[in-house]
Scaffold this motif. Structure first.
Motif, PDB file in Angstrom:
ATOM      1  N   GLN A 149       0.840  -1.187   0.000  1.00 17.35           N
ATOM      2  CA  GLN A 149       0.000   0.000   0.000  1.00 17.35           C
ATOM      3  C   GLN A 149       0.872   1.232   0.000  1.00 17.35           C
ATOM      4  O   GLN A 149       1.910   1.280   0.648  1.00 17.35           O
ATOM      5  N   PHE A 150       0.432   2.223  -0.746  1.00 20.57           N
ATOM      6  CA  PHE A 150       1.125   3.493  -0.792  1.00 20.57           C
ATOM      7  C   PHE A 150       0.419   4.455   0.146  1.00 20.57           C
ATOM      8  O   PHE A 150      -0.808   4.429   0.245  1.00 20.57           O
ATOM      9  N   PRO A 151       1.170   5.318   0.824  1.00 18.02           N
ATOM     10  CA  PRO A 151       0.510   6.270   1.722  1.00 18.02           C
ATOM     11  C   PRO A 151      -0.308   7.271   0.931  1.00 18.02           C
ATOM     12  O   PRO A 151       0.076   7.694  -0.155  1.00 18.02           O
ATOM     13  N   LYS A 152      -1.445   7.625   1.487  1.00 20.12           N
ATOM     14  CA  LYS A 152      -2.284   8.642   0.861  1.00 20.12           C
ATOM     15  C   LYS A 152      -1.717   9.997   1.223  1.00 20.12           C
ATOM     16  O   LYS A 152      -1.164  10.181   2.298  1.00 20.12           O
ATOM     17  N   SER A 153      -1.856  10.943   0.307  1.00 23.22           N
ATOM     18  CA  SER A 153      -1.332  12.268   0.589  1.00 23.22           C
ATOM     19  C   SER A 153      -2.205  12.963   1.627  1.00 23.22           C
ATOM     20  O   SER A 153      -3.411  12.771   1.677  1.00 23.22           O
ATOM     21  N   ASP A 154      -1.582  13.739   2.461  1.00 24.19           N
ATOM     22  CA  ASP A 154      -2.282  14.498   3.484  1.00 24.19           C
ATOM     23  C   ASP A 154      -2.239  15.965   3.091  1.00 24.19           C
ATOM     24  O   ASP A 154      -1.218  16.612   3.205  1.00 24.19           O
ATOM     25  N   ARG A 155      -3.359  16.501   2.614  1.00 22.32           N
ATOM     26  CA  ARG A 155      -3.417  17.878   2.136  1.00 22.32           C
ATOM     27  C   ARG A 155      -3.429  18.887   3.278  1.00 22.32           C
ATOM     28  O   ARG A 155      -3.465  20.074   3.044  1.00 22.32           O
ATOM     29  N   ASP A 173      -7.925  27.580  -6.113  1.00 21.35           N
ATOM     30  CA  ASP A 173      -8.341  26.257  -5.659  1.00 21.35           C
ATOM     31  C   ASP A 173      -7.516  25.178  -6.370  1.00 21.35           C
ATOM     32  O   ASP A 173      -7.600  25.040  -7.593  1.00 21.35           O
ATOM     33  N   PRO A 174      -6.706  24.413  -5.622  1.00 22.32           N
ATOM     34  CA  PRO A 174      -5.878  23.384  -6.258  1.00 22.32           C
ATOM     35  C   PRO A 174      -6.674  22.383  -7.099  1.00 22.32           C
ATOM     36  O   PRO A 174      -6.195  21.936  -8.140  1.00 22.32           O
ATOM     37  N   ALA A 175      -7.879  22.043  -6.663  1.00 24.42           N
ATOM     38  CA  ALA A 175      -8.696  21.105  -7.448  1.00 24.42           C
ATOM     39  C   ALA A 175      -9.090  21.725  -8.785  1.00 24.42           C
ATOM     40  O   ALA A 175      -9.062  21.048  -9.826  1.00 24.42           O
ATOM     41  N   PHE A 176      -9.453  22.997  -8.786  1.00 22.83           N
ATOM     42  CA  PHE A 176      -9.782  23.681 -10.038  1.00 22.83           C
ATOM     43  C   PHE A 176      -8.552  23.765 -10.934  1.00 22.83           C
ATOM     44  O   PHE A 176      -8.640  23.546 -12.141  1.00 22.83           O
ATOM     45  N   LEU A 177      -7.397  24.064 -10.336  1.00 24.12           N
ATOM     46  CA  LEU A 177      -6.169  24.157 -11.133  1.00 24.12           C
ATOM     47  C   LEU A 177      -5.825  22.806 -11.759  1.00 24.12           C
ATOM     48  O   LEU A 177      -5.331  22.752 -12.889  1.00 24.12           O
ATOM     49  N   GLY A 178      -6.120  21.728 -11.045  1.00 24.50           N
ATOM     50  CA  GLY A 178      -5.948  20.404 -11.649  1.00 24.50           C
ATOM     51  C   GLY A 178      -6.843  20.246 -12.859  1.00 24.50           C
ATOM     52  O   GLY A 178      -6.447  19.694 -13.885  1.00 24.50           O
ATOM     53  N   GLY A 179      -8.062  20.761 -12.752  1.00 25.96           N
ATOM     54  CA  GLY A 179      -8.990  20.729 -13.886  1.00 25.96           C
ATOM     55  C   GLY A 179      -8.502  21.558 -15.060  1.00 25.96           C
ATOM     56  O   GLY A 179      -8.717  21.198 -16.220  1.00 25.96           O
ATOM     57  N   VAL A 180      -7.832  22.669 -14.769  1.00 27.59           N
ATOM     58  CA  VAL A 180      -7.253  23.486 -15.850  1.00 27.59           C
ATOM     59  C   VAL A 180      -6.210  22.667 -16.601  1.00 27.59           C
ATOM     60  O   VAL A 180      -6.185  22.652 -17.836  1.00 27.59           O
ATOM     61  N   GLU A 223       5.544  17.301 -22.066  1.00 27.21           N
ATOM     62  CA  GLU A 223       5.208  16.323 -21.024  1.00 27.21           C
ATOM     63  C   GLU A 223       5.177  16.946 -19.620  1.00 27.21           C
ATOM     64  O   GLU A 223       4.694  16.319 -18.667  1.00 27.21           O
ATOM     65  N   THR A 224       5.639  18.162 -19.467  1.00 25.83           N
ATOM     66  CA  THR A 224       5.696  18.810 -18.155  1.00 25.83           C
ATOM     67  C   THR A 224       4.318  18.957 -17.505  1.00 25.83           C
ATOM     68  O   THR A 224       4.161  18.606 -16.322  1.00 25.83           O
ATOM     69  N   PRO A 225       3.287  19.451 -18.200  1.00 24.91           N
ATOM     70  CA  PRO A 225       1.977  19.552 -17.544  1.00 24.91           C
ATOM     71  C   PRO A 225       1.456  18.209 -17.032  1.00 24.91           C
ATOM     72  O   PRO A 225       0.915  18.141 -15.922  1.00 24.91           O
ATOM     73  N   ALA A 226       1.641  17.148 -17.787  1.00 26.82           N
ATOM     74  CA  ALA A 226       1.175  15.828 -17.346  1.00 26.82           C
ATOM     75  C   ALA A 226       1.978  15.341 -16.142  1.00 26.82           C
ATOM     76  O   ALA A 226       1.423  14.757 -15.209  1.00 26.82           O
ATOM     77  N   ARG A 227       3.267  15.611 -16.154  1.00 29.68           N
ATOM     78  CA  ARG A 227       4.123  15.193 -15.043  1.00 29.68           C
ATOM     79  C   ARG A 227       3.728  15.908 -13.754  1.00 29.68           C
ATOM     80  O   ARG A 227       3.667  15.306 -12.684  1.00 29.68           O
ATOM     81  N   LEU A 228       3.415  17.195 -13.855  1.00 26.55           N
ATOM     82  CA  LEU A 228       3.045  17.963 -12.673  1.00 26.55           C
ATOM     83  C   LEU A 228       1.589  17.757 -12.272  1.00 26.55           C
ATOM     84  O   LEU A 228       1.230  17.979 -11.111  1.00 26.55           O
ATOM     85  N   ARG A 229       0.746  17.338 -13.187  1.00 25.36           N
ATOM     86  CA  ARG A 229      -0.689  17.166 -12.905  1.00 25.36           C
ATOM     87  C   ARG A 229      -0.929  16.254 -11.716  1.00 25.36           C
ATOM     88  O   ARG A 229      -1.837  16.477 -10.923  1.00 25.36           O
ATOM     89  N   VAL A 230      -0.107  15.235 -11.554  1.00 22.45           N
ATOM     90  CA  VAL A 230      -0.323  14.260 -10.481  1.00 22.45           C
ATOM     91  C   VAL A 230      -0.183  14.868  -9.090  1.00 22.45           C
ATOM     92  O   VAL A 230      -0.644  14.287  -8.112  1.00 22.45           O
ATOM     93  N   ALA A 231       0.423  16.049  -8.980  1.00 22.61           N
ATOM     94  CA  ALA A 231       0.634  16.678  -7.684  1.00 22.61           C
ATOM     95  C   ALA A 231      -0.595  17.433  -7.179  1.00 22.61           C
ATOM     96  O   ALA A 231      -0.629  17.866  -6.034  1.00 22.61           O
ATOM     97  N   LEU A 232      -1.613  17.571  -8.024  1.00 22.17           N
ATOM     98  CA  LEU A 232      -2.820  18.304  -7.655  1.00 22.17           C
ATOM     99  C   LEU A 232      -3.970  17.325  -7.389  1.00 22.17           C
ATOM    100  O   LEU A 232      -3.951  16.199  -7.891  1.00 22.17           O
ATOM    101  N   PRO A 233      -4.974  17.755  -6.617  1.00 20.23           N
ATOM    102  CA  PRO A 233      -6.098  16.859  -6.321  1.00 20.23           C
ATOM    103  C   PRO A 233      -6.724  16.287  -7.588  1.00 20.23           C
ATOM    104  O   PRO A 233      -6.907  16.990  -8.579  1.00 20.23           O
ATOM    105  N   GLY A 234      -6.992  14.985  -7.538  1.00 17.60           N
ATOM    106  CA  GLY A 234      -7.593  14.296  -8.673  1.00 17.60           C
ATOM    107  C   GLY A 234      -6.603  13.796  -9.700  1.00 17.60           C
ATOM    108  O   GLY A 234      -6.988  13.138 -10.652  1.00 17.60           O
ATOM    109  N   GLY A 235      -5.347  14.080  -9.493  1.00 16.35           N
ATOM    110  CA  GLY A 235      -4.343  13.683 -10.483  1.00 16.35           C
ATOM    111  C   GLY A 235      -3.562  12.444 -10.138  1.00 16.35           C
ATOM    112  O   GLY A 235      -2.991  11.803 -10.990  1.00 16.35           O
TER     113      GLY A 235
END
Length: 103
Positions: free
Chosen positions: A2-8, A57-64, A87-99
């Protein structure tokens, strides 16, 4: 395994900060052209003032970033102007909620 879940609740990581900064740059680039902005508004259902309000809002920015990644022409246009690798946007996308992909 199991991987640890991120704590926002903790301070954002550098990658989250970089992702938010990139998403804000992408949002500014999208908003600079009425046709691009209308596409984002049609996708999100938000009006321009709502887009502006949600920009922190980080979640909205993930949507952007999701919006940008869903359209290759937009992605390449933004990356060309920002002088970053496509590939940079996709690489960084995972750092935001929902990614993050949870296994």
């Amino acid at each position: 395994m199991q991987f640890p879940k991120s704590d926002r609740t903790t301070a954002p990581s550098r990658s989250a900060e970089a992702a938010e900064t990139l998403a804000l740059q992408a949002l500014a680039w999208i908003a600079a052209e009425p046709e691009r902005l209308s596409g984002l508004m049609a996708t999100t259902g938000l009006w321009p003032d709502e887009v502006k309000t949600r920009a922190g809002d980080p979640a909205f920015l993930g949507g952007v970033l999701d919006y940008l990644l869903a359209d290759e022409a937009l992605l390449l246009g933004f990356c060309g102007e920002a002088e970053i690798a496509p590939e940079t946007p996709a690489r960084l996308r995972v750092a935001l909620p929902g990614g993050a992909v949870e296994v």
